[in-house]
Design a protein around this motif. Structure first.
Motif, PDB file in Angstrom:
ATOM      1  N   HIS A  93      25.493 -28.264  -7.402  1.00  0.00           N
ATOM      2  CA  HIS A  93      26.751 -28.465  -6.651  1.00  0.00           C
ATOM      3  C   HIS A  93      27.387 -27.140  -6.236  1.00  0.00           C
ATOM      4  O   HIS A  93      28.616 -27.011  -6.205  1.00  0.00           O
ATOM      5  CB  HIS A  93      27.744 -29.302  -7.463  1.00  0.00           C
ATOM      6  N   LEU A  94      26.539 -26.173  -5.914  1.00  0.00           N
ATOM      7  CA  LEU A  94      27.036 -24.896  -5.414  1.00  0.00           C
ATOM      8  C   LEU A  94      27.086 -24.927  -3.888  1.00  0.00           C
ATOM      9  O   LEU A  94      26.316 -25.643  -3.242  1.00  0.00           O
ATOM     10  CB  LEU A  94      26.115 -23.763  -5.878  1.00  0.00           C
ATOM     11  N   THR A  95      27.979 -24.154  -3.316  1.00  0.00           N
ATOM     12  CA  THR A  95      28.039 -24.075  -1.852  1.00  0.00           C
ATOM     13  C   THR A  95      27.019 -23.042  -1.391  1.00  0.00           C
ATOM     14  O   THR A  95      26.951 -21.929  -1.924  1.00  0.00           O
ATOM     15  CB  THR A  95      29.435 -23.661  -1.374  1.00  0.00           C
ATOM     16  N   PHE A  96      26.218 -23.415  -0.393  1.00  0.00           N
ATOM     17  CA  PHE A  96      25.148 -22.510   0.026  1.00  0.00           C
ATOM     18  C   PHE A  96      24.694 -22.848   1.438  1.00  0.00           C
ATOM     19  O   PHE A  96      24.978 -23.923   1.980  1.00  0.00           O
ATOM     20  CB  PHE A  96      23.953 -22.592  -0.934  1.00  0.00           C
ATOM     21  N   ALA A  97      23.987 -21.924   2.025  1.00  0.00           N
ATOM     22  CA  ALA A  97      23.328 -22.121   3.316  1.00  0.00           C
ATOM     23  C   ALA A  97      21.991 -21.403   3.263  1.00  0.00           C
ATOM     24  O   ALA A  97      21.854 -20.367   2.606  1.00  0.00           O
ATOM     25  CB  ALA A  97      24.174 -21.589   4.469  1.00  0.00           C
ATOM     26  N   ILE A  98      21.001 -21.978   3.935  1.00  0.00           N
ATOM     27  CA  ILE A  98      19.665 -21.390   4.021  1.00  0.00           C
ATOM     28  C   ILE A  98      19.484 -20.861   5.439  1.00  0.00           C
ATOM     29  O   ILE A  98      19.638 -21.611   6.411  1.00  0.00           O
ATOM     30  CB  ILE A  98      18.580 -22.420   3.678  1.00  0.00           C
ATOM     31  N   LEU A  99      19.168 -19.589   5.560  1.00  0.00           N
ATOM     32  CA  LEU A  99      19.051 -18.931   6.861  1.00  0.00           C
ATOM     33  C   LEU A  99      17.570 -18.690   7.144  1.00  0.00           C
ATOM     34  O   LEU A  99      16.908 -17.924   6.441  1.00  0.00           O
ATOM     35  CB  LEU A  99      19.811 -17.608   6.847  1.00  0.00           C
ATOM     36  N   ASP A 100      17.055 -19.335   8.177  1.00  0.00           N
ATOM     37  CA  ASP A 100      15.628 -19.277   8.481  1.00  0.00           C
ATOM     38  C   ASP A 100      15.420 -18.739   9.889  1.00  0.00           C
ATOM     39  O   ASP A 100      16.026 -19.238  10.846  1.00  0.00           O
ATOM     40  CB  ASP A 100      15.006 -20.672   8.356  1.00  0.00           C
ATOM     41  N   ASP A 101      14.554 -17.732  10.032  1.00  0.00           N
ATOM     42  CA  ASP A 101      14.345 -17.153  11.358  1.00  0.00           C
ATOM     43  C   ASP A 101      13.272 -17.866  12.171  1.00  0.00           C
ATOM     44  O   ASP A 101      12.961 -17.454  13.292  1.00  0.00           O
ATOM     45  CB  ASP A 101      14.015 -15.661  11.251  1.00  0.00           C
ATOM     46  N   GLN A 102      12.709 -18.945  11.621  1.00  0.00           N
ATOM     47  CA  GLN A 102      11.704 -19.715  12.349  1.00  0.00           C
ATOM     48  C   GLN A 102      12.377 -20.763  13.246  1.00  0.00           C
ATOM     49  O   GLN A 102      13.529 -21.156  13.019  1.00  0.00           O
ATOM     50  CB  GLN A 102      10.770 -20.413  11.369  1.00  0.00           C
ATOM     51  N   ARG A 145      18.588 -22.660  11.656  1.00  0.00           N
ATOM     52  CA  ARG A 145      17.501 -21.943  12.336  1.00  0.00           C
ATOM     53  C   ARG A 145      17.619 -22.099  13.845  1.00  0.00           C
ATOM     54  O   ARG A 145      18.174 -23.094  14.314  1.00  0.00           O
ATOM     55  CB  ARG A 145      16.130 -22.420  11.832  1.00  0.00           C
ATOM     56  N   PRO A 146      17.084 -21.150  14.594  1.00  0.00           N
ATOM     57  CA  PRO A 146      16.601 -19.851  14.101  1.00  0.00           C
ATOM     58  C   PRO A 146      17.743 -18.863  13.917  1.00  0.00           C
ATOM     59  O   PRO A 146      18.479 -18.575  14.853  1.00  0.00           O
ATOM     60  CB  PRO A 146      15.660 -19.395  15.211  1.00  0.00           C
ATOM     61  N   VAL A 147      17.895 -18.390  12.708  1.00  0.00           N
ATOM     62  CA  VAL A 147      18.921 -17.408  12.361  1.00  0.00           C
ATOM     63  C   VAL A 147      18.232 -16.219  11.706  1.00  0.00           C
ATOM     64  O   VAL A 147      17.571 -16.378  10.675  1.00  0.00           O
ATOM     65  CB  VAL A 147      19.978 -17.996  11.407  1.00  0.00           C
ATOM     66  N   ALA A 148      18.350 -15.064  12.306  1.00  0.00           N
ATOM     67  CA  ALA A 148      17.722 -13.854  11.779  1.00  0.00           C
ATOM     68  C   ALA A 148      18.741 -13.030  11.007  1.00  0.00           C
ATOM     69  O   ALA A 148      19.841 -12.767  11.506  1.00  0.00           O
ATOM     70  CB  ALA A 148      17.129 -13.021  12.906  1.00  0.00           C
ATOM     71  N   VAL A 149      18.389 -12.648   9.800  1.00  0.00           N
ATOM     72  CA  VAL A 149      19.235 -11.769   8.997  1.00  0.00           C
ATOM     73  C   VAL A 149      18.831 -10.331   9.281  1.00  0.00           C
ATOM     74  O   VAL A 149      17.669  -9.954   9.105  1.00  0.00           O
ATOM     75  CB  VAL A 149      19.094 -12.084   7.504  1.00  0.00           C
ATOM     76  N   GLU A 209      34.049 -18.135   8.059  1.00  0.00           N
ATOM     77  CA  GLU A 209      35.309 -18.086   7.321  1.00  0.00           C
ATOM     78  C   GLU A 209      35.118 -18.427   5.840  1.00  0.00           C
ATOM     79  O   GLU A 209      35.999 -18.168   5.017  1.00  0.00           O
ATOM     80  CB  GLU A 209      36.320 -19.077   7.912  1.00  0.00           C
ATOM     81  N   LYS A 210      33.952 -18.986   5.503  1.00  0.00           N
ATOM     82  CA  LYS A 210      33.721 -19.496   4.158  1.00  0.00           C
ATOM     83  C   LYS A 210      33.095 -18.421   3.271  1.00  0.00           C
ATOM     84  O   LYS A 210      32.270 -17.629   3.728  1.00  0.00           O
ATOM     85  CB  LYS A 210      32.789 -20.708   4.254  1.00  0.00           C
ATOM     86  N   LEU A 211      33.501 -18.383   2.019  1.00  0.00           N
ATOM     87  CA  LEU A 211      32.847 -17.535   1.028  1.00  0.00           C
ATOM     88  C   LEU A 211      31.901 -18.428   0.223  1.00  0.00           C
ATOM     89  O   LEU A 211      32.327 -19.217  -0.623  1.00  0.00           O
ATOM     90  CB  LEU A 211      33.876 -16.870   0.117  1.00  0.00           C
ATOM     91  N   TYR A 212      30.631 -18.333   0.507  1.00  0.00           N
ATOM     92  CA  TYR A 212      29.639 -19.201  -0.129  1.00  0.00           C
ATOM     93  C   TYR A 212      29.340 -18.739  -1.554  1.00  0.00           C
ATOM     94  O   TYR A 212      29.439 -17.550  -1.882  1.00  0.00           O
ATOM     95  CB  TYR A 212      28.333 -19.187   0.674  1.00  0.00           C
ATOM     96  N   ASP A 213      28.945 -19.697  -2.373  1.00  0.00           N
ATOM     97  CA  ASP A 213      28.417 -19.318  -3.676  1.00  0.00           C
ATOM     98  C   ASP A 213      27.104 -18.565  -3.522  1.00  0.00           C
ATOM     99  O   ASP A 213      26.840 -17.611  -4.253  1.00  0.00           O
ATOM    100  CB  ASP A 213      28.186 -20.557  -4.557  1.00  0.00           C
ATOM    101  N   CYS A 214      26.295 -18.986  -2.541  1.00  0.00           N
ATOM    102  CA  CYS A 214      24.986 -18.354  -2.368  1.00  0.00           C
ATOM    103  C   CYS A 214      24.501 -18.503  -0.934  1.00  0.00           C
ATOM    104  O   CYS A 214      24.669 -19.566  -0.320  1.00  0.00           O
ATOM    105  CB  CYS A 214      23.963 -18.984  -3.323  1.00  0.00           C
ATOM    106  N   LEU A 215      23.897 -17.461  -0.416  1.00  0.00           N
ATOM    107  CA  LEU A 215      23.154 -17.515   0.834  1.00  0.00           C
ATOM    108  C   LEU A 215      21.682 -17.271   0.522  1.00  0.00           C
ATOM    109  O   LEU A 215      21.346 -16.338  -0.203  1.00  0.00           O
ATOM    110  CB  LEU A 215      23.662 -16.469   1.827  1.00  0.00           C
ATOM    111  N   VAL A 216      20.828 -18.136   1.057  1.00  0.00           N
ATOM    112  CA  VAL A 216      19.380 -18.023   0.862  1.00  0.00           C
ATOM    113  C   VAL A 216      18.770 -17.524   2.164  1.00  0.00           C
ATOM    114  O   VAL A 216      18.962 -18.133   3.218  1.00  0.00           O
ATOM    115  CB  VAL A 216      18.764 -19.383   0.474  1.00  0.00           C
ATOM    116  N   ILE A 217      18.039 -16.439   2.100  1.00  0.00           N
ATOM    117  CA  ILE A 217      17.408 -15.863   3.284  1.00  0.00           C
ATOM    118  C   ILE A 217      15.945 -16.273   3.285  1.00  0.00           C
ATOM    119  O   ILE A 217      15.162 -15.815   2.439  1.00  0.00           O
ATOM    120  CB  ILE A 217      17.542 -14.335   3.298  1.00  0.00           C
ATOM    121  N   GLY A 218      15.580 -17.154   4.199  1.00  0.00           N
ATOM    122  CA  GLY A 218      14.216 -17.665   4.280  1.00  0.00           C
ATOM    123  C   GLY A 218      14.181 -19.156   4.027  1.00  0.00           C
ATOM    124  O   GLY A 218      14.695 -19.628   3.005  1.00  0.00           O
TER     125      GLY A 218
END
Length: 368
Positions: free
Chosen positions: A41-50, A110-114, A16-25
């Motif tokens: 202080h930006l909103t973000f999430a890091i998505l790691d497939d490991q 993790r583990p989250v695959a893009v 539901e959230k609109l992030y400032d940034c999504l990091v893949i890896g």
């Protein structure tokens, strides 16, 4: 270094959230970006497939070490703890990355695959899967930091399909077990080729085969010097002034102790590359042949960018145009940690910090 490790986040970021940034890896490049995103202080999430922290370092061969002391192999904000028995091995690096992630409370999922990234002109939508579930996340900016390890490259040679021996790429090499008393071709003139050929030459009959004669760096040169030279070269290029030629002017191979010992003992020397494979081995341009039980391909990697395929941003040569780390075709998309084309030494622990910092500064400018 082996302090308490909090378990990986086992849920999706908020759809539901609109992030400032999504990091893949979630390897070293993703964590460096996370450090600066946190500071900004930006909103973000890091998505790691490991499944665990550590990025590609979890999958290297057991004897691989850094080229530099721990103090010269650190991510921004926190020095890698000292390692007193030579250059740090992969286990030390993994423990450091795990502790770094916890130290700065980085939101790694993790583990989250893009699977796909789309852009509607203003907002990115990122399709992800986790535990059999699918979701779509949204962000103003996307940083791709997936590296290259998952895309090993093996060249095609005539007769390859007929070769009856076994093949392994350096990405899947796990040490000398299974190679003892074998006839082995190690293909590739980079550091991986030199290190693996040196290691195997102690237990097997090894021929180290390269497209051109590799040049060893001076024995007192390690990653510290390489980073300084790469940075100076980039500054000269940016300023339009004369450069000494960067790292290539020094040589190809870092003479870590194991490589130096094999070279000085006469076990490690490069020979010309074969032109084709035969059922039992290989053949050279002059018609000579040799037999091999196994081939180790130390032939590099390609950027792992399949998740960006739907954006259709590759040119006819398959490249993605960048200005620094910013994608030229789509505003708000950044590529961090893939090599010199995304910043000097950006695929190294010490080098990725500057490109991560500059990327987050660019994102801040976009958000203002």
């Amino acid at each position: 270094m082996r302090g308490t490790h909090k378990p990986a986040i086992d849920r999706f970021p908020s759809p539901e959230k609109l992030y400032d940034c999504l990091v893949i890896g979630g390897g070293q490049a993703g964590l460096a970006c996370g450090y600066y995103l946190r500071k900004a202080h930006l909103t973000f999430a890091i998505l790691d497939d490991q499944n665990e922290p550590g990025g590609a370092w979890q999958h290297t061969w057991p004897s691989l070490t850094l080229f530099s002391p721990a103090g010269y192999s650190s991510l921004p904000g926190w020095m890698m703890p000292e390692y007193t028995q030579g250059f740090p091995p992969s286990e030390h690096v993994i423990a450091y990355l795990r502790a770094y992630e916890n130290r700065y409370q980085l939101p790694v999922h993790r583990p989250v695959a893009v699977t796909e990234v789309h852009h509607d002109g203003s907002v990115f939508t990122v399709k992800v899967t986790h535990g059999g579930n699918s979701e779509v996340l949204r962000a103003h900016n996307v940083i791709s930091a997936t590296g290259t390890w998952s895309q090993p490259h093996c060249p095609s040679y005539p007769g390859l399909a007929d070769f009856t021996g076994t093949h392994v790429h350096s990405a899947h090499y796990q040490g000398v077990d299974g190679f003892r008393d074998q006839r082995v071709a190690v293909v590739g003139g980079g550091n991986s080729g030199a290190q693996i050929a040196a290691e195997l030459s102690a237990v097997a009959s090894v021929r180290w085969l390269t497209m051109r004669t590799p040049k060893f760096l001076p024995d007192d040169v390690d990653g510290r010097v390489l980073f300084q030279v790469a940075t100076q070269h980039a500054r000269h290029l940016a300023a339009g002034t004369t450069s000494s030629g960067g790292i290539a002017s020094l040589g190809d191979i870092v003479a870590v102790p194991e490589v130096r010992e094999a070279r000085d003992s006469g076990r490690l020397f490069a020979e010309p590359m074969f032109t084709s494979l035969t059922p039992s081995g290989a053949q050279w341009a002059d018609g000579t042949t040799d037999t091999f039980d196994q081939i180790v391909w130390c032939t590099g990697f390609r950027p792992a960018l399949r998740h960006l395929q739907q954006l259709r941003i590759r040119d006819a040569a398959g490249r993605i145009g960048t200005n620094g780390t910013a994608c030229e075709a789509i505003d708000g998309l950044f590529l961090v940690g893939y090599g010199d084309w995304t910043g000097p030494a950006s695929a190294t622990l010490i080098g990725v910090g500057k490109t991560a910092r500059d990327t987050v500064y660019a994102i801040q400018s976009r958000m203002n």
